[in-house]
Write a protein that holds these residues in place. Structure first.
Motif, PDB file in Angstrom:
ATOM      1  N   VAL A  17      -0.481  46.773  41.366  1.00 43.47           N
ATOM      2  CA  VAL A  17      -0.481  47.954  41.545  1.00 43.47           C
ATOM      3  C   VAL A  17       0.161  48.280  43.189  1.00 43.47           C
ATOM      4  CG1 VAL A  17      -1.844  50.226  42.002  1.00 43.47           C
ATOM      5  CG2 VAL A  17      -2.585  48.367  40.008  1.00 43.47           C
ATOM      6  N   HIS A  18      -0.165  47.421  43.895  1.00 43.74           N
ATOM      7  CA  HIS A  18       0.400  47.471  45.269  1.00 43.74           C
ATOM      8  C   HIS A  18       1.944  47.320  45.189  1.00 43.74           C
ATOM      9  CE1 HIS A  18      -3.753  47.001  46.753  1.00 43.74           C
ATOM     10  NE2 HIS A  18      -3.323  47.311  47.710  1.00 43.74           N
ATOM     11  N   LEU A  20       4.060  48.175  42.730  1.00 49.20           N
ATOM     12  CA  LEU A  20       4.835  48.783  42.204  1.00 49.20           C
ATOM     13  C   LEU A  20       5.467  49.650  43.138  1.00 49.20           C
ATOM     14  CD1 LEU A  20       2.611  50.393  39.368  1.00 49.20           C
ATOM     15  CD2 LEU A  20       4.851  49.115  39.046  1.00 49.20           C
ATOM     16  N   CYS A  24       7.134  55.761  41.437  1.00 52.57           N
ATOM     17  CA  CYS A  24       6.420  55.490  40.228  1.00 52.57           C
ATOM     18  C   CYS A  24       4.819  55.599  40.122  1.00 52.57           C
ATOM     19  CB  CYS A  24       6.535  53.709  39.657  1.00 52.57           C
ATOM     20  SG  CYS A  24       8.297  53.477  39.380  1.00 52.57           S
ATOM     21  N   LYS A  25       4.243  55.269  41.538  1.00 49.59           N
ATOM     22  CA  LYS A  25       2.717  55.314  41.413  1.00 49.59           C
ATOM     23  C   LYS A  25       2.483  56.937  41.512  1.00 49.59           C
ATOM     24  CE  LYS A  25       2.310  51.941  44.624  1.00 49.59           C
ATOM     25  NZ  LYS A  25       1.646  51.267  45.238  1.00 49.59           N
ATOM     26  N   ALA A  29       0.435  59.157  39.025  1.00 48.21           N
ATOM     27  CA  ALA A  29      -1.049  59.946  39.564  1.00 48.21           C
ATOM     28  C   ALA A  29      -0.489  61.261  39.064  1.00 48.21           C
ATOM     29  CB  ALA A  29      -0.920  59.563  41.044  1.00 48.21           C
ATOM     30  N   VAL A  57      -7.656  50.615  36.860  1.00 48.99           N
ATOM     31  CA  VAL A  57      -6.533  50.481  37.892  1.00 48.99           C
ATOM     32  C   VAL A  57      -7.174  50.016  39.037  1.00 48.99           C
ATOM     33  CG1 VAL A  57      -5.212  52.172  39.140  1.00 48.99           C
ATOM     34  CG2 VAL A  57      -5.380  52.485  36.713  1.00 48.99           C
ATOM     35  N   THR A 122      -8.181  59.734  42.063  1.00 45.98           N
ATOM     36  CA  THR A 122      -6.876  59.275  41.654  1.00 45.98           C
ATOM     37  C   THR A 122      -6.083  59.226  43.041  1.00 45.98           C
ATOM     38  OG1 THR A 122      -6.821  60.422  39.579  1.00 45.98           O
ATOM     39  CG2 THR A 122      -4.511  59.656  40.585  1.00 45.98           C
ATOM     40  N   LEU A 126      -4.299  56.022  45.036  1.00 44.14           N
ATOM     41  CA  LEU A 126      -2.804  56.230  45.285  1.00 44.14           C
ATOM     42  C   LEU A 126      -2.707  55.817  46.895  1.00 44.14           C
ATOM     43  CD1 LEU A 126       0.097  56.652  44.783  1.00 44.14           C
ATOM     44  CD2 LEU A 126      -0.377  59.212  45.253  1.00 44.14           C
ATOM     45  N   THR A 129      -3.452  51.966  47.919  1.00 46.58           N
ATOM     46  CA  THR A 129      -2.668  50.998  47.372  1.00 46.58           C
ATOM     47  C   THR A 129      -1.074  51.246  47.643  1.00 46.58           C
ATOM     48  OG1 THR A 129      -2.404  52.178  45.350  1.00 46.58           O
ATOM     49  CG2 THR A 129      -3.872  50.347  45.423  1.00 46.58           C
ATOM     50  N   THR A 130      -0.946  52.170  48.541  1.00 50.37           N
ATOM     51  CA  THR A 130       0.400  52.555  48.900  1.00 50.37           C
ATOM     52  C   THR A 130       0.600  53.087  50.715  1.00 50.37           C
ATOM     53  OG1 THR A 130       0.656  53.733  46.781  1.00 50.37           O
ATOM     54  CG2 THR A 130       2.560  54.007  48.278  1.00 50.37           C
ATOM     55  N   ALA A 236       3.541  51.779  35.114  1.00 46.66           N
ATOM     56  CA  ALA A 236       3.224  52.874  35.727  1.00 46.66           C
ATOM     57  C   ALA A 236       2.647  54.070  34.800  1.00 46.66           C
ATOM     58  CB  ALA A 236       3.805  53.405  36.863  1.00 46.66           C
TER      59      ALA A 236
END
Length: 253
Positions: A17-18, A20, A24-25, A29, A57, A122, A126, A129-130, A236
């Motif tokens: 997930v990180h 991606l 896309c994330k 979301a 997730v 959510t 997000l 992980t971003t 994703a």
């Protein structure tokens, strides 16, 4: 567009997930939240499945449940509002433990709690992980208006600078024996807020002039061009498409 440091909401990791691409994330979301909001509130079981999808997730991202739950406390004011609805909303009444509750109010409270909680969870996943810088690059990649991306970038970059300025002003007041203890001190605090605004405005003018002198023409250069493969888009899209299947089932039952 670098922020210079990682935000406290971000949890460093190397999970799928990180890794991606950020756009896309963000798209996944947003689509997931839209599906959740579109789900009929009577489909209680569907919201349980949505929670399981988010748990999957989080497990794939190796983000602990406690990390997510602590950062979801931001929705407490909305929870408090929802808890009042069964008592305030007019309509059909029902009894529970001797307390008269509004049936439409109960459904409204459930609707806010379920959809709001899933939306907050959510956004927390997000953000965890971003990195903030990657989020801004993702928004730019999704063709968000450049001016909005630049405003968000400067807000992230200088938010800590303004907060540090406010902290220094507070220390200066305390070093002179000032302690805000009541309404009579609000005038001093208001003047401090005005001084902070003026300093921030002047700093913004200086930064803008410095940027213009270095060739700024209204757009920021993109240093890292982030692209996504079809496989990454498909990975994703698994979350929103799974939620969409649940939503369609909820409408048909």
């Amino acid at each position: 567009m670098s922020t210079g440091h990682a935000h406290k909401l971000y949890r460093h990791g190397h999970s799928p997930v990180h890794l991606l691409p950020p756009h896309c994330k963000i798209a996944a979301a947003l689509c997931f939240v839209l599906v959740v909001v579109s789900t009929p509130r009577e489909a209680v079981w569907a919201f349980g499945l949505y929670a399981l999808l988010l748990a999957a997730v989080a497990a794939a991202a190796r983000v602990p449940a406690g990390f997510v739950l602590r950062r979801m406390l931001i929705e407490v004011p909305f929870v408090a509002f929802a808890l009042l609805m069964p008592f305030l909303v007019p309509g059909e009444r029902t009894e529970w433990l001797g307390i008269s509750l509004s049936v439409p109010g109960l459904w409204g409270a459930w609707n806010i709690l379920a959809k709001g909680t899933l939306g907050v969870a959510t956004s927390v996943l997000l953000a965890s992980t971003t990195e903030l810088r990657s989020l801004l690059l993702g928004l730019q990649r999704l063709r968000l208006p450049p001016l909005m991306v630049q405003i968000a970038s400067f807000m992230v970059r200088y938010g800590d600078v303004i907060a540090d300025e406010m902290r220094r002003m507070s220390i200066a007041r305390r070093s002179r024996g000032f302690e805000a203890r009541g309404v009579r001190h609000w005038g001093v605090l208001a003047k401090s807020a005005g001084a902070l605004f003026i300093r921030s405005y002047e700093r913004g003018e200086r930064v803008h002039l410095a940027m213009v002198s270095r060739g700024y023409t209204g757009t920021m250069p993109v240093i890292d061009e982030v692209v996504a493969s079809r496989a990454q888009w498909a990975y994703a899209a698994a979350l929103p498409f799974s939620a969409l299947a649940v939503c369609l089932l909820g409408w048909t039952l």
